[in-house]
Design an enzyme around this catalytic site. Structure first.
Site, mmCIF file in Angstrom:
data_model
loop_
_atom_site.group_PDB
_atom_site.id
_atom_site.type_symbol
_atom_site.label_atom_id
_atom_site.label_comp_id
_atom_site.label_asym_id
_atom_site.label_seq_id
_atom_site.Cartn_x
_atom_site.Cartn_y
_atom_site.Cartn_z
ATOM 1 N N LYS A 197 8.537 0.263 -0.796
ATOM 2 C CA LYS A 197 9.336 -0.939 -0.527
ATOM 3 C C LYS A 197 10.792 -0.835 -0.381
ATOM 4 O O LYS A 197 11.423 -0.510 -1.680
ATOM 5 C CB LYS A 197 8.696 -2.354 -0.699
ATOM 6 N N SER B 29 4.323 -12.200 -0.901
ATOM 7 C CA SER B 29 4.608 -11.405 -0.132
ATOM 8 C C SER B 29 3.795 -9.620 -0.271
ATOM 9 O O SER B 29 4.309 -8.752 0.544
ATOM 10 C CB SER B 29 6.157 -10.801 -0.544
ATOM 11 N N SER C 218 6.796 -10.743 2.582
ATOM 12 C CA SER C 218 7.749 -9.891 3.172
ATOM 13 C C SER C 218 7.505 -8.405 3.000
ATOM 14 O O SER C 218 8.225 -7.514 3.635
ATOM 15 C CB SER C 218 9.164 -10.248 2.263
#
Lengths: 94, 482
Positions: free
Chosen positions: B72, B171, B147
């Site tokens: 990420k 997330s 997210s």
């Protein structure tokens, strides 16, 4: 709780400048969010200790000793402006 | 089976038997990425040359030897960009490895590619990325969740064998649910946050996205542990998280929190989760109803505490030391203000303003302090429930993936998407989402996620409970048609 949020003033505190359109939009959206979070007023919190952290760790110390870390060149490698191993910013004092 | 569709464990078995090499795995991923990522949009960048050099030198006898893992864009990998999907960090190059990356490398894994996310991990749909749109691999007109939407989408689309994400209010678990993969949020403090760009420091936790529960346990084995660089990481022994896999469920008690089975849940989600609960009963688990009475306050508490912490954490983006700086500022104040106003996206500004407000003089007690007290009550709810049961069972998300654009303009509605995931971050316990079926919506087949919440530090037990269900159902074998 009072919901006297003034988004322009609060934005200034956070070093943000909003356009008129942003200010109007955020004002109404955040009023809505504050209206929602006001449901916390219903909860009886008398005698309840606040939780800042889910792990109750206190006073984590380490030896005050130097370690291998960034060289000045590496530390400055992402600087928007730099010279002589310093970060350069606009003049602070006239 | 195509190489790119293999699980991490299956890939590793082939490395070790010598039928495949880590370079073959990279080739397969690169091919898959060129074939589908134009439509999925999961990757922001790839560091091909470094990955190939590392693959050529990989030691496949190591726990994750030669396995490429997508990262990420909020976790630092030395030499790679790390933008948090924000314009304010465009051009930034990480100068060090996050502890999780150092640990992955020590286990033999290869950090491969940066994946998209909501800007600074603020969002539930990845639509807040300032850089790129990511689609749900099961229906390209829908969001992948957020997210960590990129982390979930690339695993679901077989563009990665595993990825890392971060979970502040759901997330990891929510996008895993919406994309049909396995997402684990470890106990707060189990995994070091050093090198993770901070959003809300008392809630953030890094964890893996994988295709199977076993893979999740293997990646956690590499990530877990005390780190002197993160004073909130826990100095407790690291388990072998695969240790209890394969154990039966006799004597296991699962709690159904009644506040998580309410009106407003998508009926197909409700049906899939209830079917999963019946399956657990069939496997020998005992199901009891429990209550988490302060559940309805979790979202309100979260949006005070998370924004307060974010407003402090994001003060560092001022254009002085790294990232973007506004052009030709006349003075220092103008430099700060223009850098931040030009660099941050809308949702980030909104949350900074809210966080600044709830911490400001005159409002601190009414909002922030009160929220911290209700946080205590939410933690106590979990402590009490876990006295009676081994884990809690509930939906991950009240809904399936919605259409791109459907929620933009209504932040409050977007915030409520996290209603079932947020409390675990406030309490600090561990949680996992795994596939438990599909909902048919307007001609699309969309994954439904089952959430299991475990006691702090009981990841091994949580993973074993998840594994028993997964192995008795077909859901984890389904792949999207891309």
């Amino acid at each position: 709780m009072s919901a006297e949020l003034n988004v322009r003033h609060t934005a200034q505190l956070a070093r943000l400048e909003l356009t008129d359109a942003e200010a109007a939009k955020f004002q109404s959206q955040l009023n809505q969010v504050l209206g929602y979070v006001r449901k916390l007023e219903e909860v009886d919190v008398s005698g309840v200790e606040p939780t800042a952290h889910s792990n109750q760790v206190h006073n984590v110390f380490r030896e005050d000793a130097s370690r291998e870390w960034f060289t000045p060149e590496v530390a400055l490698s992402n600087a928007p402006r730099q010279a002589n191993q310093l970060f350069i910013v606009p003049k602070v004092l006239e | 089976m195509d190489l790119h569709s293999l699980s991490l464990s299956a890939l590793q078995a082939q490395f070790r038997s010598g039928t495949l090499t880590p370079l073959d795995a990279l080739d397969a991923l690169e091919k898959r990425i060129s074939a589908v990522d134009g439509r999925v949009g999961g990757y922001l960048s790839l560091n091909r040359d470094r990955a190939r050099a590392e693959a050529a030198a990989a030691d496949v006898s190591l726990p994750l030897g030669g396995i490429p893992i997508a990262i990420k864009d909020v976790i630092n990998v030395q030499g790679d960009p790390c933008t948090a999907a924000s314009r304010i960090l465009q051009g930034y190059t990480a100068t060090y490895d996050a502890t999780v990356v150092r640990k992955l490398r020590a286990a033999g894994a290869i950090p491969f590619g940066r994946v998209n996310m909501d800007e600074f991990a603020m969002g539930s749909s990845t639509e807040n990325s300032a850089l790129q749109r990511t689609a749900n691999p099961w229906d390209l007109n829908r969001i992948p969740g957020g997210s960590s939407g990129g982390s979930a989408a690339v695993v679901a689309a077989d563009e990665a064998f595993a990825s890392l994400g971060s979970d502040t209010g759901g997330s990891i678990r929510q996008p895993a649910a919406l994309c049909g993969c396995v997402g684990l949020k470890p106990t707060y403090g189990r995994v070091s946050r050093f090198g993770l760009i901070a959003f809300a420091s008392s809630l953030d936790q890094i964890g893996p996205f994988t295709k199977t529960v076993e893979d999740s346990a293997r990646v956690l084995n590499a990530l877990a542990g005390k780190d002197p660089q993160d004073s909130t990481s826990l100095d407790l022994p690291v388990d072998d998280y695969t240790r209890l896999l394969g154990r039966d469920l006799k004597g296991v008690k699962l709690g159904m929190p009644k506040e998580y089975f309410i009106d407003g849940i998508d009926p197909q989600v409700d049906a899939a989760v209830r079917a999963a609960i019946r399956q657990y009963e069939a496997l020998g688990a005992e199901i009891v109803e429990v209550s988490l009475p302060h559940t309805e306050y979790a979202v309100a508490v979260y949006y005070i505490i998370a924004t307060a912490e974010a407003s402090a954490n994001l003060a560092r983006y001022d254009g002085v030391r790294f990232g973007k700086r506004a052009d030709d500022p006349r003075n220092l104040l103008e430099m700060y203000v223009r850098t931040r106003s030009e660099g941050f996206g809308e949702e980030v500004k909104r949350r900074i303003i809210l966080g600044t407000y709830v911490l400001s003089s005159g409002y601190y007690d009414a909002y922030y302090l009160r929220a911290q007290k209700v946080r205590t009550l939410i933690r106590q709810d979990f402590t009490k429930a876990f006295e009676k049961v081994d884990a809690l069972i509930c939906p991950t998300s009240p809904e399936v993936a919605f259409k791109i654009g459907d929620r933009s303009g209504d932040p409050l509605k977007m915030y409520l998407a996290d209603i079932f995931t947020i409390a675990a971050n406030l309490a600090g316990n561990c949680g996992i989402s795994l596939p438990c079926g599909f909902a048919n919506v307007e001609g699309s087949r969309l994954p439904v996620g089952l959430q299991l919440l475990g006691k702090p530090m009981e990841e091994a037990k949580l993973l074993s409970i998840a594994h028993a269900y997964e192995q008795s159902t077909p859901w984890h074998k389904e792949r999207p048609a891309l």
